[in-house]
Enzyme design. Sequence first.
Site, PDB file in Angstrom:
ATOM      1  CE  LYS A  57      29.753   8.254   0.968  1.00  0.00           C
ATOM      2  NZ  LYS A  57      29.228   9.610   1.103  1.00  0.00           N
ATOM      3  CD  GLN A 101      30.477  12.576   3.014  1.00  0.00           C
ATOM      4  OE1 GLN A 101      30.704  11.781   2.109  1.00  0.00           O
ATOM      5  NE2 GLN A 101      29.488  12.403   3.869  1.00  0.00           N
ATOM      6  CG  ASP A 124      25.756  12.015  -3.505  1.00  0.00           C
ATOM      7  OD1 ASP A 124      25.609  10.804  -3.238  1.00  0.00           O
ATOM      8  OD2 ASP A 124      26.467  12.782  -2.843  1.00  0.00           O
TER       9      ASP A 124
END
Length: 296
Positions: A57, A101, A124
């Site tokens: 990422k 994460q 997200d």
Amino acid sequence: MASATARIIDGKAIAQTIRDELAAEVRSLAESCGKAPGLAVVIVGNRKDSQTYVAMKRKACAEVGIRSFNVDLPEDVSEAGVIQKVQELNSNPEVHGILVQLPLPKHINEENVLSEIIIQKDVDGFHPLNIGKLAMKGRDPLFLPCTPKGCLELLLRSGISIKGKRAVVVGRSNIVGLPMALLLLKEDATVTVVHSRTADPERIIREADIVIAAAGQAMMIKGDWIKPGAAVIDVGTNAVNDPSRKSGYRLVGDVDFDEAVKVAGWLTPVPGGVGPMTVAMLLKNTVEGAKRQLTQ
Ligand code: NDP
């Protein structure tokens, strides 16, 4: 033997096109307001898979001109410690998106951490308020979760019509299945969700014009479960033993590709289908969030 009929949806190529579009947007944002979008990626602990995803990422950010802010916390950090970091990032004007994460270590409650991220930076799309808005008629979430958003882009960019079509989503997790079903509903599909307690899933899946497979069950969906001509998007990423590979394993989807390719109208491969789109959508969400915050 029937010959292959499905058009293969090349997620890698579509994701690259999106990254090129985003790089151009980032350049024009820099010209108009002299700022770059910023994404904070928070990782806790040393899980190897999480570290690989995070590195990927961060690299993807750099390639399109997004500044990444790296927050690496030790395995034994307290929940309050992670929350404090999130709060600092919430108030940092250089940071336009925050990603934590998952999974977090067992002693940290993920829900408590994720709900601390302000919705303006929830790239997200997991904040309950964003999911709630996705579920409600006439409301628009600020961000869509990356994997379902990527699946939708694959359908749209492949010219597959959704309105009025029968869609079946296999899986109902908070990060893939459920938001995917809500998103397809917003796009005017008639949606059914299949899960581990569903009776006769084959019969239901066979009625679908669009199948989104997100169960995490290797090659569960067989060719004769698929309606001829259906669009099949395979989110599943499952490692199966393969002694012929150096690594000893290979990745397969939830769909039996070799069978499905003879029946489906469109099909995504694993790997190279949904995976690259998830990362591209994270970048897209970050750029969209930055534009909103910088031009307000
Ligand atoms: P979860 O394990 O959180 O959820 C799986 C869902 O599938 C659950 O709702 C479960 O039902 C359902 N399910 C399990 N077994 C069956 C079955 N036999 N028949 C029907 N439904 C079943 O997984 P995720 O949603 O996080 O991920 C799903 C898959 O997608 C995984 O393979 C994951 O690796 C992959 N993935 C890929 C991404 C990408 O970018 N390519 C991103 C995210 C995930 P129930 O609710 O009843 O338990």
